[in-house]
Scaffold this motif. Structure first.
Motif, mmCIF file in Angstrom:
data_model
loop_
_atom_site.group_PDB
_atom_site.id
_atom_site.type_symbol
_atom_site.label_atom_id
_atom_site.label_comp_id
_atom_site.label_asym_id
_atom_site.label_seq_id
_atom_site.Cartn_x
_atom_site.Cartn_y
_atom_site.Cartn_z
ATOM 1 N N GLN A 15 -12.798 0.470 14.749
ATOM 2 C CA GLN A 15 -12.156 1.568 14.018
ATOM 3 C C GLN A 15 -12.877 2.896 14.240
ATOM 4 O OE1 GLN A 15 -9.141 1.439 12.604
ATOM 5 N NE2 GLN A 15 -9.177 -0.638 13.414
ATOM 6 N N ILE A 18 -11.698 4.164 17.568
ATOM 7 C CA ILE A 18 -10.296 4.599 17.450
ATOM 8 C C ILE A 18 -10.238 5.953 16.755
ATOM 9 C CG2 ILE A 18 -8.110 4.115 16.261
ATOM 10 C CD1 ILE A 18 -8.665 1.100 16.889
ATOM 11 N N SER A 19 -11.041 6.133 15.699
ATOM 12 C CA SER A 19 -11.041 7.407 14.967
ATOM 13 C C SER A 19 -11.521 8.570 15.833
ATOM 14 C CB SER A 19 -11.891 7.310 13.701
ATOM 15 O OG SER A 19 -13.271 7.321 14.006
ATOM 16 N N LYS A 20 -12.298 8.265 16.860
ATOM 17 C CA LYS A 20 -12.793 9.289 17.789
ATOM 18 C C LYS A 20 -11.882 9.411 19.016
ATOM 19 C CE LYS A 20 -16.710 9.960 15.571
ATOM 20 N NZ LYS A 20 -16.890 11.146 14.778
ATOM 21 N N SER A 21 -10.755 8.684 19.005
ATOM 22 C CA SER A 21 -9.812 8.639 20.131
ATOM 23 C C SER A 21 -10.467 8.141 21.419
ATOM 24 C CB SER A 21 -9.159 10.015 20.353
ATOM 25 O OG SER A 21 -8.388 10.371 19.235
ATOM 26 N N LEU A 22 -11.423 7.244 21.272
ATOM 27 C CA LEU A 22 -12.103 6.626 22.410
ATOM 28 C C LEU A 22 -11.573 5.201 22.550
ATOM 29 C CD1 LEU A 22 -15.647 8.033 21.639
ATOM 30 C CD2 LEU A 22 -14.134 8.739 23.499
ATOM 31 N N PHE A 23 -10.311 5.113 22.960
ATOM 32 C CA PHE A 23 -9.614 3.835 22.985
ATOM 33 C C PHE A 23 -10.181 2.866 24.013
ATOM 34 C CE2 PHE A 23 -6.630 7.082 21.455
ATOM 35 C CZ PHE A 23 -6.491 6.625 20.151
ATOM 36 N N GLU A 24 -10.731 3.382 25.111
ATOM 37 C CA GLU A 24 -11.324 2.496 26.121
ATOM 38 C C GLU A 24 -12.496 1.725 25.513
ATOM 39 O OE1 GLU A 24 -12.066 6.102 26.662
ATOM 40 O OE2 GLU A 24 -9.915 6.239 26.905
#
Length: 103
Positions: A15, A18-24
């Protein structure tokens, strides 16, 4: 696997990315294997290794993780989770030792 041994922490890490938009990085969490505990000897340290890597700080990126520690990423792969010495760190270390993960 991290998700099996420490599911709550694994989900927090996922999470966080994801919150940092670092989906990889978030996508790596479900497949991370714990390699060993930190060798500092501090009984309240819950830090652990997820990968082996050389100490080349040019390729190392650190993320401050919710005031409980840091996450180190080496060449795009999550490699080390530092859990600061604390009651939470002691719980993590104890859980890992119960699951036969050691230094």
């Amino acid at each position: 696997m991290l998700i099996e041994v420490l599911p709550h922490l694994a989900n927090k890490i996922k999470q966080y990315f994801i919150s940092k938009s670092l989906f990889e990085l978030a996508n790596q969490v479900d497949n991370l294997r714990i390699k060993g505990l930190c060798e500092c000897g501090e009984p309240d340290c819950g830090s652990f290794y997820l990968a082996e890597y050389e100490e080349n700080e040019d390729k190392l990126e650190g993320f401050s993780f919710e005031e409980i520690g840091t996450i180190e990423v080496y060449e795009g792969k999550i490699g080390f989770v530092e859990i600061f010495p604390s009651n939470f760190g002691y719980e993590i270390r104890s859980t890992l030792k119960k699951n036969n993960i050691s230094c």
